[in-house]
Design a protein around this motif. Sequence first.
Motif, short mmCIF file in Angstrom:
data_model
loop_
_atom_site.label_atom_id
_atom_site.label_comp_id
_atom_site.label_asym_id
_atom_site.label_seq_id
_atom_site.Cartn_x
_atom_site.Cartn_y
_atom_site.Cartn_z
N PRO A 97 0.91 -1.24 0.01
CA PRO A 97 -0.14 -0.17 0.21
C PRO A 97 0.97 1.21 0.01
O PRO A 97 1.86 1.18 0.10
CB PRO A 97 -0.82 -0.04 1.37
N SER A 98 0.42 2.36 -0.39
CA SER A 98 1.03 3.61 -0.38
C SER A 98 1.50 3.96 1.44
O SER A 98 0.88 3.78 2.17
CB SER A 98 0.12 4.83 -0.70
N LEU A 99 2.99 4.10 1.39
CA LEU A 99 3.36 4.32 2.46
C LEU A 99 3.61 5.95 2.78
O LEU A 99 4.48 6.30 3.71
CB LEU A 99 4.66 3.62 2.82
N ALA A 100 3.35 6.76 1.94
CA ALA A 100 3.41 8.17 1.94
C ALA A 100 2.82 8.66 3.44
O ALA A 100 3.28 9.71 3.87
CB ALA A 100 2.68 8.98 0.93
N CYS A 101 2.03 7.99 4.07
CA CYS A 101 1.46 8.38 5.11
C CYS A 101 2.18 8.46 6.56
O CYS A 101 2.15 8.88 7.60
CB CYS A 101 0.15 7.71 5.64
N VAL A 102 3.33 7.51 6.17
CA VAL A 102 4.35 7.29 7.25
C VAL A 102 5.93 7.98 6.81
O VAL A 102 6.61 7.61 7.48
CB VAL A 102 4.72 5.75 7.65
N ALA A 103 5.85 8.94 5.86
CA ALA A 103 6.87 9.17 5.21
C ALA A 103 7.60 10.43 5.96
O ALA A 103 8.78 10.89 5.84
CB ALA A 103 6.84 9.53 3.72
N SER A 104 6.62 11.14 6.55
CA SER A 104 7.17 12.37 7.55
C SER A 104 6.24 12.44 8.71
O SER A 104 5.22 12.09 8.81
CB SER A 104 7.07 13.46 6.48
N SER A 128 -2.51 12.18 8.07
CA SER A 128 -3.14 11.05 7.01
C SER A 128 -4.45 10.64 7.58
O SER A 128 -4.92 10.42 8.64
CB SER A 128 -2.08 9.84 7.05
N ASP A 129 -5.26 10.08 6.42
CA ASP A 129 -6.31 9.35 6.78
C ASP A 129 -6.07 8.25 7.54
O ASP A 129 -5.07 7.56 7.25
CB ASP A 129 -6.94 8.95 5.32
N LEU A 130 -7.09 7.77 8.65
CA LEU A 130 -6.53 6.80 9.63
C LEU A 130 -6.62 5.26 8.84
O LEU A 130 -5.93 4.41 9.36
CB LEU A 130 -7.44 7.02 10.89
N ARG A 131 -7.65 5.32 7.87
CA ARG A 131 -7.35 3.92 7.17
C ARG A 131 -6.08 3.75 6.45
O ARG A 131 -5.55 2.58 6.23
CB ARG A 131 -8.79 3.78 6.44
N ASP A 132 -5.70 4.82 5.62
CA ASP A 132 -4.44 4.68 4.88
C ASP A 132 -3.32 4.27 6.05
O ASP A 132 -2.66 3.69 5.84
CB ASP A 132 -4.04 6.06 4.20
N ALA A 157 -0.71 0.98 6.23
CA ALA A 157 0.50 0.78 6.20
C ALA A 157 1.06 0.00 7.38
O ALA A 157 2.10 -0.64 7.28
CB ALA A 157 0.93 2.47 6.30
N VAL A 158 0.34 0.29 8.57
CA VAL A 158 0.80 -0.31 9.92
C VAL A 158 0.75 -1.95 9.53
O VAL A 158 1.49 -2.65 9.84
CB VAL A 158 -0.21 0.25 10.99
N VAL A 210 11.85 8.92 9.63
CA VAL A 210 11.44 10.29 9.77
C VAL A 210 12.42 11.03 11.09
O VAL A 210 12.41 10.35 12.16
CB VAL A 210 10.18 10.18 10.64
N PRO A 211 13.09 11.78 10.65
CA PRO A 211 14.39 12.45 11.39
C PRO A 211 13.79 12.95 12.72
O PRO A 211 14.51 12.88 13.89
CB PRO A 211 14.90 13.42 10.71
N GLU A 212 12.57 13.56 12.83
CA GLU A 212 11.91 13.91 13.98
C GLU A 212 11.67 12.92 15.07
O GLU A 212 11.61 13.50 16.28
CB GLU A 212 10.60 14.78 13.79
N LEU A 213 11.60 11.75 14.67
CA LEU A 213 11.55 10.66 15.60
C LEU A 213 12.75 10.15 16.39
O LEU A 213 12.63 9.20 16.90
CB LEU A 213 10.64 9.67 14.95
#
Length: 129
Positions: free
Chosen positions: A7-14, A21-25, A29-30, A59-62
Amino acid sequence: MTAPRQPSLACVASLPALYESDLRDLAAAVLWLGCTSRPPQPALVLSIDEVFRTIRQGVPELQRASILQASPHAQPVRNILYEAVQVLEHNRLVLWRYRGSERVSEEISLTRRGQTAIMSGDIRAYLTQ
């Protein structure tokens, strides 16, 4: 049978994407990151810790502020990941075990429906609510 599609992993890219992001997306990803990032096992178990470590790498902030101090965003992001697991549980893709009155985060197992969702290549289609 074709290999499952990621699936699209854009929702975990930053960090902003994680928060907005939409919780279903995010749930898709999870599920993907938690179940396909390790070798096949007879009983698949989803680990939020493993998913968080995978996301933290990109994600550098993490990243940890120091050896003794975690990122200030770590706990809020973990809470968002647990919300995504609740969406997966609501849609019967995972089963979250209880011990007494508390949920046991290490015991999030993939259901047959969850396995079918991954193998179908369209996890998002299985997330109806």
